[in-house]
Design an enzyme around this catalytic site. Structure first.
Site, short mmCIF file in Angstrom:
data_model
loop_
_atom_site.label_atom_id
_atom_site.label_comp_id
_atom_site.label_asym_id
_atom_site.label_seq_id
_atom_site.Cartn_x
_atom_site.Cartn_y
_atom_site.Cartn_z
N ASP A 140 -3.20 -4.38 -0.17
CA ASP A 140 -3.39 -3.16 -0.32
C ASP A 140 -5.17 -2.99 -0.09
OD1 ASP A 140 -1.59 -1.33 -0.65
OD2 ASP A 140 -1.35 -1.38 -2.71
N GLU A 142 7.03 6.46 -0.99
CA GLU A 142 7.06 6.52 -2.46
C GLU A 142 7.34 7.81 -3.13
OE1 GLU A 142 4.49 4.91 -6.16
OE2 GLU A 142 3.69 4.64 -4.31
N GLU A 150 -2.92 3.82 2.39
CA GLU A 150 -2.20 5.20 2.02
C GLU A 150 -2.53 6.29 2.86
OE1 GLU A 150 -2.99 6.07 -2.31
OE2 GLU A 150 -1.97 4.33 -2.79
N ASP A 196 -2.71 -2.58 -4.83
CA ASP A 196 -3.76 -2.02 -6.02
C ASP A 196 -3.39 -1.39 -7.27
OD1 ASP A 196 -2.99 0.27 -5.10
OD2 ASP A 196 -4.79 1.07 -4.51
N SER A 197 -1.89 -1.48 -7.39
CA SER A 197 -1.42 -1.13 -8.54
C SER A 197 -1.71 -2.11 -9.87
CB SER A 197 -0.04 -1.17 -8.53
OG SER A 197 1.01 -2.01 -8.01
N LYS A 233 -2.09 -2.61 3.69
CA LYS A 233 -1.31 -1.63 3.81
C LYS A 233 -2.26 -0.54 3.28
CE LYS A 233 1.26 -0.55 0.05
NZ LYS A 233 0.60 0.69 -0.56
#
Length: 284
Positions: free
Chosen positions: A81, A180, A113, A42-43, A111
């Site tokens: 993501d 990260e 978070e 999602d970056s 993925k």
């Protein structure tokens, strides 16, 4: 590459290579280069869409870009993501969102978070047959709550909390874990204690694998670059120079030339020229 071969990489001591990509051309290049995992992060909000953070990225955005990357991937394991607020409200909402990334986007894993209640989501997704990669340390979707883009787990309390969360995500069924911006020593400790591979980004060389954004490693991002990034090329500079030369050639009328042109049959060109009272274009 499959979930099984990723897990075997840790057992065999073979580093896992992951790259974050967002479209067909770069996905094709990364796959051809032999990377093991491609992440549609999602970056893309920051890197491709120009948003100030990842929280603006929607599920539709992620599905769209995952589909594009899917078309460029033949070998690598494709991970996507789950964007902001798609897995926080309920497990059912998370299942629906992950299902779209798999069914519509073609992702082979998702993925997520964070930890805590997220571990329950990981468990349910895994039960439903959707492989999950965890993500701890700096969590871009929570950057405001974390006080900005800063290293996580520097004091003992934070370090122990991250270690406990890593173990919880493994127990919930995650098959890999992204770390990260955490101290190298903490990442090494987590890596030693987990059976699943860790994939670092700003977490030091002791993880089981590494991930970088393809735009960062190719020199296509502008502004300040995190210290954990290594530039393997400066394509941004080369692209700028190429565009400047193109603009100059157009303005100087040195591009295009006859070699870049198509032509009518000579007799047709002559008749058109006669109607205008002049010579054929190629002879002017």
């Amino acid at each position: 590459m499959t979930v099984r071969t990723v897990l075997e990489s840790k057992q065999q001591g073979r580093p896992v290579v992951m790259v974050t990509a967002y479209d067909y051309p770069f996905a094709r290049l990364a796959d051809a280069a032999g990377v093991d995992m491609i992440l549609v992060g999602d970056s893309l909000g920051n890197v491709v869409l120009g948003y100030p953070s990842t929280v603006f990225v929607t599920l539709d955005d992620m599905v769209h870009h995952t589909k594009a990357v899917r078309r460029g991937v033949q070998r690598a394991l494709l991970v996507a993501d789950l964007p902001f607020l798609t897995f926080h409200l309920s497990v059912d909402e998370a299942l629906k969102a992950a299902g779209r990334l798999v069914q519509e986007g073609g992702a082979e894993a998702v993925k997520l978070e964070g930890a805590g209640r997220v571990a329950e989501v990981v468990h349910r997704l895994t039960e439903a047959g959707i492989p999950v990669v965890g993500h701890l340390g700096l969590l871009p979707q929570r950057v405001h709550a974390l006080g900005g883009y800063r290293v996580q787990g520097r004091d003992e309390e934070e370090a122990r909390r991250l270690l406990d969360q890593a173990l919880a995500l493994e127990q919930a069924g995650a098959f890999a874990l992204v770390l990260e911006m955490v101290p190298r020593e903490l990442a090494a400790s987590i890596t030693r204690r987990l059976r699943i591979p860790t994939i670092g980004i700003g977490a030091g060389p002791d993880c089981d694998g590494q991930v970088l954004v393809i735009h960062d490693l190719l020199g296509l991002t502008h502004g300040r670059v995190p210290r954990f990034v290594r530039r393997y090329a400066e394509l941004g500079r080369l692209a700028l120079e190429a565009l400047q030369r193109y603009a100059a050639d157009v303005r100087n009328r040195t591009f295009p030339t006859d070699e870049h042109s198509y032509h009518l049959a000579p007799d047709v060109a002559q008749r058109l020229a006669d109607e205008e009272g002049g010579a054929p274009y190629g002879d002017r």
